[in-house]
Design an enzyme around this catalytic site. Structure first.
Site, PDB file in Angstrom:
ATOM      1  N   GLY A 164       7.047   5.747   8.029  1.00 16.02           N
ATOM      2  CA  GLY A 164       6.094   6.845   8.166  1.00 16.02           C
ATOM      3  C   GLY A 164       6.253   7.505   9.514  1.00 16.02           C
ATOM      4  O   GLY A 164       7.327   7.467  10.120  1.00 16.02           O
ATOM      5  N   SER A 165       5.172   8.078  10.003  1.00 15.64           N
ATOM      6  CA  SER A 165       5.265   8.862  11.234  1.00 15.64           C
ATOM      7  C   SER A 165       5.302   7.958  12.472  1.00 15.64           C
ATOM      8  O   SER A 165       4.849   6.808  12.440  1.00 15.64           O
ATOM      9  CB  SER A 165       4.071   9.805  11.325  1.00 15.64           C
ATOM     10  OG  SER A 165       2.890   9.045  11.436  1.00 15.64           O
ATOM     11  N   GLU A 210      10.435   2.356  10.333  1.00 12.26           N
ATOM     12  CA  GLU A 210      11.351   3.478  10.057  1.00 12.26           C
ATOM     13  C   GLU A 210      10.529   4.742  10.248  1.00 12.26           C
ATOM     14  O   GLU A 210       9.697   5.081   9.404  1.00 12.26           O
ATOM     15  CB  GLU A 210      11.867   3.411   8.612  1.00 12.26           C
ATOM     16  CG  GLU A 210      12.692   2.185   8.293  1.00 12.26           C
ATOM     17  CD  GLU A 210      14.032   2.169   9.007  1.00 12.26           C
ATOM     18  OE1 GLU A 210      14.489   3.227   9.473  1.00 12.26           O
ATOM     19  OE2 GLU A 210      14.613   1.078   9.112  1.00 12.26           O
ATOM     20  N   LYS A 231       0.855  -1.197   0.000  1.00  7.58           N
ATOM     21  CA  LYS A 231       0.000   0.000   0.000  1.00  7.58           C
ATOM     22  C   LYS A 231       0.888   1.243   0.000  1.00  7.58           C
ATOM     23  O   LYS A 231       1.612   1.510   0.958  1.00  7.58           O
ATOM     24  CB  LYS A 231      -0.882   0.034   1.259  1.00  7.58           C
ATOM     25  CG  LYS A 231      -1.795   1.253   1.255  1.00  7.58           C
ATOM     26  CD  LYS A 231      -2.169   1.713   2.643  1.00  7.58           C
ATOM     27  CE  LYS A 231      -1.833   3.134   2.957  1.00  7.58           C
ATOM     28  NZ  LYS A 231      -2.051   4.178   1.981  1.00  7.58           N
ATOM     29  N   GLY A 234       3.314   4.473  13.321  1.00 10.61           N
ATOM     30  CA  GLY A 234       4.156   3.316  13.683  1.00 10.61           C
ATOM     31  C   GLY A 234       3.728   2.714  15.010  1.00 10.61           C
ATOM     32  O   GLY A 234       3.614   1.490  15.155  1.00 10.61           O
ATOM     33  N   GLU A 268       9.211  16.954  15.310  1.00  8.42           N
ATOM     34  CA  GLU A 268       9.450  16.883  13.865  1.00  8.42           C
ATOM     35  C   GLU A 268       8.441  17.772  13.142  1.00  8.42           C
ATOM     36  O   GLU A 268       7.239  17.597  13.289  1.00  8.42           O
ATOM     37  CB  GLU A 268       9.312  15.435  13.383  1.00  8.42           C
ATOM     38  CG  GLU A 268       9.746  15.271  11.943  1.00  8.42           C
ATOM     39  CD  GLU A 268       9.531  13.855  11.415  1.00  8.42           C
ATOM     40  OE1 GLU A 268       8.468  13.269  11.679  1.00  8.42           O
ATOM     41  OE2 GLU A 268      10.431  13.353  10.725  1.00  8.42           O
ATOM     42  N   CYS A 286      13.171  12.218   6.246  1.00  9.15           N
ATOM     43  CA  CYS A 286      13.295  11.744   7.628  1.00  9.15           C
ATOM     44  C   CYS A 286      14.673  12.105   8.162  1.00  9.15           C
ATOM     45  O   CYS A 286      14.861  12.245   9.365  1.00  9.15           O
ATOM     46  CB  CYS A 286      13.064  10.255   7.682  1.00  9.15           C
ATOM     47  SG  CYS A 286      14.021   9.370   6.466  1.00  9.15           S
TER      48      CYS A 286
HETATM   49  P1  NAP Z   1       2.146   8.607   7.815  1.00  4.38           P
HETATM   50  O1  NAP Z   1       1.028   9.569   7.876  1.00  4.38           O
HETATM   51  O2  NAP Z   1       2.440   7.792   9.014  1.00  4.38           O
HETATM   52  O3  NAP Z   1       1.837   7.684   6.550  1.00  4.38           O
HETATM   53  C1  NAP Z   1       2.721   6.697   6.107  1.00  4.38           C
HETATM   54  C2  NAP Z   1       1.952   5.571   5.476  1.00  4.38           C
HETATM   55  O4  NAP Z   1       1.150   4.944   6.466  1.00  4.38           O
HETATM   56  C3  NAP Z   1       0.998   6.020   4.372  1.00  4.38           C
HETATM   57  O5  NAP Z   1       0.937   5.038   3.378  1.00  4.38           O
HETATM   58  C4  NAP Z   1      -0.329   6.107   5.120  1.00  4.38           C
HETATM   59  O6  NAP Z   1      -1.464   5.999   4.290  1.00  4.38           O
HETATM   60  C5  NAP Z   1      -0.203   4.897   6.019  1.00  4.38           C
HETATM   61  N1  NAP Z   1      -1.096   4.908   7.176  1.00  4.38           N
HETATM   62  C6  NAP Z   1      -1.695   5.973   7.753  1.00  4.38           C
HETATM   63  N2  NAP Z   1      -2.452   5.560   8.801  1.00  4.38           N
HETATM   64  C7  NAP Z   1      -2.314   4.217   8.876  1.00  4.38           C
HETATM   65  C8  NAP Z   1      -2.839   3.216   9.735  1.00  4.38           C
HETATM   66  N3  NAP Z   1      -3.663   3.522  10.727  1.00  4.38           N
HETATM   67  N4  NAP Z   1      -2.501   1.939   9.521  1.00  4.38           N
HETATM   68  C9  NAP Z   1      -1.650   1.607   8.536  1.00  4.38           C
HETATM   69  N5  NAP Z   1      -1.123   2.510   7.675  1.00  4.38           N
HETATM   70  C10 NAP Z   1      -1.449   3.800   7.846  1.00  4.38           C
HETATM   71  O7  NAP Z   1       3.512   9.339   7.433  1.00  4.38           O
HETATM   72  P2  NAP Z   1       3.775  10.341   6.227  1.00  4.38           P
HETATM   73  O8  NAP Z   1       3.233  11.669   6.603  1.00  4.38           O
HETATM   74  O9  NAP Z   1       3.334   9.736   4.950  1.00  4.38           O
HETATM   75  O10 NAP Z   1       5.366  10.382   6.181  1.00  4.38           O
HETATM   76  C11 NAP Z   1       6.114  11.283   6.914  1.00  4.38           C
HETATM   77  C12 NAP Z   1       6.754  10.590   8.095  1.00  4.38           C
HETATM   78  O11 NAP Z   1       7.530   9.502   7.641  1.00  4.38           O
HETATM   79  C13 NAP Z   1       7.711  11.495   8.832  1.00  4.38           C
HETATM   80  O12 NAP Z   1       7.551  11.317  10.209  1.00  4.38           O
HETATM   81  C14 NAP Z   1       9.069  10.991   8.379  1.00  4.38           C
HETATM   82  O13 NAP Z   1      10.133  11.265   9.263  1.00  4.38           O
HETATM   83  C15 NAP Z   1       8.812   9.531   8.233  1.00  4.38           C
HETATM   84  N6  NAP Z   1       9.807   8.902   7.361  1.00  4.38           N
HETATM   85  C16 NAP Z   1      10.733   8.082   7.935  1.00  4.38           C
HETATM   86  C17 NAP Z   1      11.716   7.489   7.171  1.00  4.38           C
HETATM   87  C18 NAP Z   1      12.735   6.580   7.790  1.00  4.38           C
HETATM   88  O14 NAP Z   1      13.327   5.795   7.064  1.00  4.38           O
HETATM   89  N7  NAP Z   1      12.972   6.642   9.091  1.00  4.38           N
HETATM   90  C19 NAP Z   1      11.744   7.727   5.787  1.00  4.38           C
HETATM   91  C20 NAP Z   1      10.795   8.566   5.240  1.00  4.38           C
HETATM   92  C21 NAP Z   1       9.819   9.135   6.041  1.00  4.38           C
HETATM   93  P3  NAP Z   1      -2.182   7.288   3.695  1.00  4.38           P
HETATM   94  O15 NAP Z   1      -1.161   7.977   2.840  1.00  4.38           O
HETATM   95  O16 NAP Z   1      -3.304   6.725   2.934  1.00  4.38           O
HETATM   96  O17 NAP Z   1      -2.585   8.133   4.861  1.00  4.38           O
END
Ligand code: NAP
Length: 492
Positions: A228-229, A248, A175, A233, A379, A282
């Site tokens: 993701g966030s 991550e 996804k 996570g 963040e 990130c």
């Molecule tokens: P996010 O809101 O957590 O979304 C990430 C993914 O999770 C998306 O595909 C999202 O779907 C999905 N998701 C949302 N709610 C969910 C749930 N309840 N159950 C399962 N999946 C769910 O994060 P983001 O805003 O896309 O990304 C930014 C974050 O990612 C930042 O905190 C950044 O630091 C982190 N990041 C970390 C790394 C690393 O390697 N450490 C790399 C890149 C980014 P939808 O899009 O449909 O909401």
């Protein structure tokens, strides 16, 4: 780009969701709709999981070097389409074209690396404590794995997960982020054309709360890899139960600049770390932790350069900084700018939404930031940088560690002692010396400590560990029952 309607990919077929509904995919530089994607239901996900289950036997039995050949095909095809993919990425995600090319290159690199792993997938051998007994480990696939990715590296991060998952013999339900499904779909099209058998990879678009939730909760899915966030996570870990989960998550990465640093070099690193990808990495540097002796001079140098940064559509060659991903991201940067002001930090640059089409926010710098302020701890994921002054390397490391995250870090210094103290004492998964917080290479492990993750690493050999299980093998050829720990006493 003409806005087309795109489908899910299940059992090797492009299919519509049972919901018959779609959602819009926007260009963040213009706000225009560039595509419509399936608003999938949990039934669609179940279908994708069934498909992955049926394909698991034959895919996992295929010799890993054969799987590696297919990965090499994928790498060649991504390379052939690098420019086209990069332009799609800039249009869909906003990062400037040179960075988008880097994102695609990262996908090529990880695919080639993991293709080579098909001829390794090493276990190890070790002596047994008993005579005439052989001991070793082998690696086995996990089974069906669920991959959930963010939008900020819309081809690289999916590739970081898909390629090790495939080479290890897993089948996949994937996804992508709802802000960047088109980049993900283009990667799936390549994987399809490269000859990966039907059902091995299944692609389902839709919301995290429906599609993501079903992937996480479904008992047939044995492994989850999520980027993701921190909030998402944490909720995944709560729901996934005893599945193998790789996380991550976020970062609040600091660059330390010591009084002996090469300030010109540090300046390039700070600009790249803080405003590259509009601060939406990130590993972005959102804090500069700077020695009091060089703070004034560096601040002037930084300000002069930041004022010259050109915001705009990443497809234009003279653009330095692209848009944020969506309106919510602009609002978040506005919100934290307001918090910074209220907390008493001094805004010396930026701080406003740009009055133009698309989702643009000015590169923003706060100085006189105290380590306990929210802008120094949380963040923001936008082009907002905090300057914090310190007196020596020990204070710098303490401040650097004073966040809930621990992904990347950096120190600029010409002094070996400072460099090694940073390497040893900073609580982060990655530390750079005389380089920005950005620059991961795909043959080294990537990931963080504390709130950034749960101990797994992606890429390199550790990417293989994330997507495989270790099995331990004992072969006793003594012809009698030998008891470990008990018969060892009688060995002469
Ligand atoms: P996010 O809101 O957590 O979304 C990430 C993914 O999770 C998306 O595909 C999202 O779907 C999905 N998701 C949302 N709610 C969910 C749930 N309840 N159950 C399962 N999946 C769910 O994060 P983001 O805003 O896309 O990304 C930014 C974050 O990612 C930042 O905190 C950044 O630091 C982190 N990041 C970390 C790394 C690393 O390697 N450490 C790399 C890149 C980014 P939808 O899009 O449909 O909401």
């Amino acid at each position: 780009m003409k806005a087309m309607k795109y489908k899910n990919y299940i059992r090797g077929r492009w299919v519509e969701s049972k919901s018959k509904e779609v959602f819009e995919d926007l260009n963040p530089a213009t706000g225009d709709v560039i595509g419509y994607f399936q608003k999938s239901t949990s039934e669609d996900v179940e279908d994708a999981i069934d498909s992955a289950e049926k394909s698991f036997g034959s895919w996992s039995e295929l010799p890993a070097p054969k799987r590696g050949e297919m990965l090499l095909n994928i790498a060649h095809m991504i390379r052939e389409r690098k420019e086209e993919l990069a332009k799609i990425m800039t249009t869909e995600m906003g990062k400037v074209l040179t960075e988008a090319r880097g994102d695609v290159q990262e996908a090529i690199d990880i695919t080639e690396y993991m293709a080579g792993e098909g001829r390794r997938l090493f276990g190890f051998t070790t002596p047994s404590e008993l005579k005439n007994k052989f001991a070793m480990t082998i690696r086995r696939p996990i089974g069906i794995v669920g991959l959930i990715t963010p939008w900020n590296f819309p081809i690289a991060i999916p590739a970081w997960k898909i390629m090790p998952a495939l080479i290890c013999g897993n089948t996949i339900v994937f996804k992508p982020a709802s802000d960047t499904p088109l980049c993900a779909l283009k990667l799936i099209e390549i994987i399809e054309k490269a000859g990966i058998p039907d059902g091995v990879i299944n692609f389902v678009t839709g919301s995290g709360s429906v599609v993501g939730d079903e992937i996480v909760l479904n008992k047939k899915v044995r492994g989850i890899s999520f980027t993701g966030s921190k909030e998402t996570g944490e909720s995944i870990v709560r729901k996934a139960g005893i599945k193998k989960v790789g996380l991550e998550l976020g970062g609040k990465n600091g660059i330390i600049i010591m009084d002996d640093a090469n300030l010109e070099l540090a300046l390039e690193g700070v600009l790249w770390g803080a405003f590259g990808t509009t601060g939406q990495r990130c590993t972005a540097a959102s804090r500069v932790i700077i020695h009091e002796k060089v703070k004034k001079k560096f601040e002037e140098m930084l300000l002069a350069r930041v004022k010259k940064l050109k915001l705009g559509n990443g497809l234009k060659p003279d653009t330095d900084v692209g848009p944020l991903i969506n309106d919510a991201a602009v609002k978040k940067s506005e919100y934290y700018t307001e918090i910074g002001r209220k907390e008493g930090a001094r805004l010396i640059c930026g701080g406003k939404r740009m009055q133009m089409k698309g989702f643009f926010f000015e590169p923003t710098i706060f100085t006189e930031v105290k380590p306990n302020m929210r802008i120094a701890k949380e963040e923001i994921f936008g082009p907002v940088l905090s300057l914090i002054t310190i007196k020596d390397v020990y204070e710098a490391i303490k401040v650097c560690n004073d966040t809930e995250f621990g992904l990347s870090s950096s120190i600029y210094t010409e002094n070996m002692k400072n460099a090694f103290l940073a390497i040893e004492k900073i609580d982060s998964g990655i530390t750079y010396v005389n380089s920005s917080t950005i620059g991961a290479e795909t043959h080294l492990p990537f990931g963080g400590v504390k709130g950034t993750g749960n101990g797994t690493r992606e890429a390199g050999i550790e990417g293989i560990h994330e997507f495989s299980e270790t099995k331990t093998i004992y072969i006793d050829y003594s012809g009698k029952l030998q008891k470990a720990q008990i018969d060892t006493e009688n060995i002469k």
